[in-house]
Design a protein around this motif. Structure first.
Motif, PDB file in Angstrom:
ATOM      1  N   LYS A  14      -3.662   0.260 -13.101  1.00 34.88           N
ATOM      2  CA  LYS A  14      -5.049   1.837 -13.654  1.00 34.88           C
ATOM      3  C   LYS A  14      -3.550   1.968 -14.449  1.00 34.88           C
ATOM      4  N   PHE A  70      -0.793   8.993  -4.591  1.00 33.17           N
ATOM      5  CA  PHE A  70      -1.521   7.869  -4.267  1.00 33.17           C
ATOM      6  C   PHE A  70      -1.234   7.367  -2.905  1.00 33.17           C
ATOM      7  N   GLU A  71      -1.598   8.052  -1.865  1.00 33.59           N
ATOM      8  CA  GLU A  71      -1.044   7.988  -0.258  1.00 33.59           C
ATOM      9  C   GLU A  71      -2.613   6.515  -0.451  1.00 33.59           C
ATOM     10  N   GLU A  74      -3.062   4.093  -1.923  1.00 34.09           N
ATOM     11  CA  GLU A  74      -3.770   2.722  -2.853  1.00 34.09           C
ATOM     12  C   GLU A  74      -2.724   1.496  -2.654  1.00 34.09           C
ATOM     13  N   SER A  75      -3.185   0.749  -3.834  1.00 39.77           N
ATOM     14  CA  SER A  75      -2.753  -0.870  -3.360  1.00 39.77           C
ATOM     15  C   SER A  75      -1.622  -0.155  -4.960  1.00 39.77           C
ATOM     16  N   GLY A  83      -3.221  -1.970  -7.468  1.00 41.04           N
ATOM     17  CA  GLY A  83      -4.354  -0.929  -8.282  1.00 41.04           C
ATOM     18  C   GLY A  83      -3.355   0.065  -9.279  1.00 41.04           C
ATOM     19  N   LEU A  84      -2.796   0.204  -8.811  1.00 41.53           N
ATOM     20  CA  LEU A  84      -2.409   1.531  -9.775  1.00 41.53           C
ATOM     21  C   LEU A  84      -1.296   0.576 -11.033  1.00 41.53           C
ATOM     22  N   ILE A 105       0.704  -0.850  -0.051  1.00 34.01           N
ATOM     23  CA  ILE A 105      -0.113   0.171   0.295  1.00 34.01           C
ATOM     24  C   ILE A 105       0.675   1.184  -0.025  1.00 34.01           C
TER      25      ILE A 105
END
Length: 324
Positions: free
Chosen positions: A66, A55-56, A58-59, A62-63, A49
């Motif tokens: 994206k 983007f703090e 966020e996993s 997930g990034l 994470i």
């Protein structure tokens, strides 16, 4: 806009763990016997994470979903998809880890639907007389190995290496090995959590249980040859790239920085990882400054193709990792 990414470490208590991740690498935890800090991971249920910037929270997975190749590199994304191809750790062994090995890609795919595990170790700190086990001390075979194992004499077949700070080792899949007590290690490996444990020093956990062994699975995975192919020799030029290893799984360099140094990656279609194994400094990219200090790890997305490294201590020591 993508930027250098930091992550919350995933800390793991281990029967063999100690307190160096807290006292030397400054990991914040109230846990005892912390053996591992997973720095960058997309292993199932152990996903990193983000701890800094926009983007703090966020996993990493997930990034990647994206931004795809803008984080991993286009060719790497085509091969690995949403899986980050490496698992990055710091390991603190207060006592000896189990004697173990890992399957190669072919066997791991067949048995576990997983990648195999080729890895490397960099000794960040070592107590006096600390050792590693890497490989056998002579060529052996399945029958001799099983005989020594069943008689509780397996250590008589193993190769012990005395270690000191800065030593580095490349461990091919199938090579028997163990990290010895007193060693603080930076580990870079394929994304895999498949381990075949063959000997665990006859120790019990606090409930009196022995840990599971995988002696049958290990037989088909073991490399019985005693090849002296594991200790890495490298230069120590300051403010220059000193290559440790270049393999199909990863390339790792060392950087000892005591003045402003530019790194350019214009011909590299890959993410970059910087692990700080000494001192502290700054990473400057596109007017963004990211601090890095001993025990921290930073992921540089593929889209970022140049940066400046600035030392703010006597000397900053980094491991630089990518795939090419």
């Amino acid at each position: 806009m993508l930027y250098p990414l930091k992550f919350h470490p995933i800390l793991k208590e281990k029967i063999w763990g100690g307190n160096k991740l807290k006292t030397i690498l400054h990991k914040k935890t109230t846990q005892e016997n912390v053996g591992e800090s997973w720095e960058i991971s997309t292993v199932n249920e152990q996903i990193s994470i983000v701890s800094n910037g926009q983007f703090e929270g966020e996993s990493l997975k997930g990034l990647i979903q994206k931004f795809k190749g803008k984080i991993l590199g286009e060719s790497i994304y085509q091969e690995f998809g949403d899986q980050f191809p490496l698992l990055i750790k710091f390991i603190d062994a207060k006592t000896d880890l189990s004697v173990q090995l890992h399957p190669d890609d072919e066997l791991a795919k067949k048995r576990h639907n997983s990648f195999g595990k080729t890895e490397m170790w960099y000794v960040a700190q070592a107590d006096e007389n600390a050792k590693l086990i890497i490989g056998f001390n002579k060529d052996t075979n399945k029958e001799e190995y099983e005989d020594f194992l069943n008689k509780g004499k397996i250590t008589e077949l193993l190769n012990f290496e005395e270690i000191s700070e800065g030593d580095s080792y490349f461990i091919n899949a199938g090579k028997i090995h163990a990290i010895g007590g007193g060693a603080l290690i930076a580990e870079i490996q394929q994304t895999s959590d498949i381990t075949y444990r063959v000997y665990d020093w006859d120790r019990q956990d606090k409930e009196g249980n022995y840990r599971e062994l995988h002696t049958d699975l290990a037989l088909d995975a073991l490399d019985f040859k005693a090849e002296d192919d594991f200790k890495l020799k490298y230069a120590l030029e300051k403010n220059k790239v000193n290559q440790l290893i270049s393999s199909k799984y990863f390339t790792t360099n060392t950087l000892s920085i005591d003045q402003s140094t530019e790194r350019t990656y214009k011909d590299l279609d890959s993410f970059k990882i910087l692990m700080c194994v000494g001192g502290k400094g700054e990473i400057k990219t596109n007017e963004i400054t990211t601090t890095i200090s001993l025990g921290e790890t930073v992921l540089i997305p593929s889209r970022i193709d140049s940066l400046f490294l600035e030392n703010v201590s006597n000397e900053m020591k980094l491991l630089e990792v990518y795939i090419k």
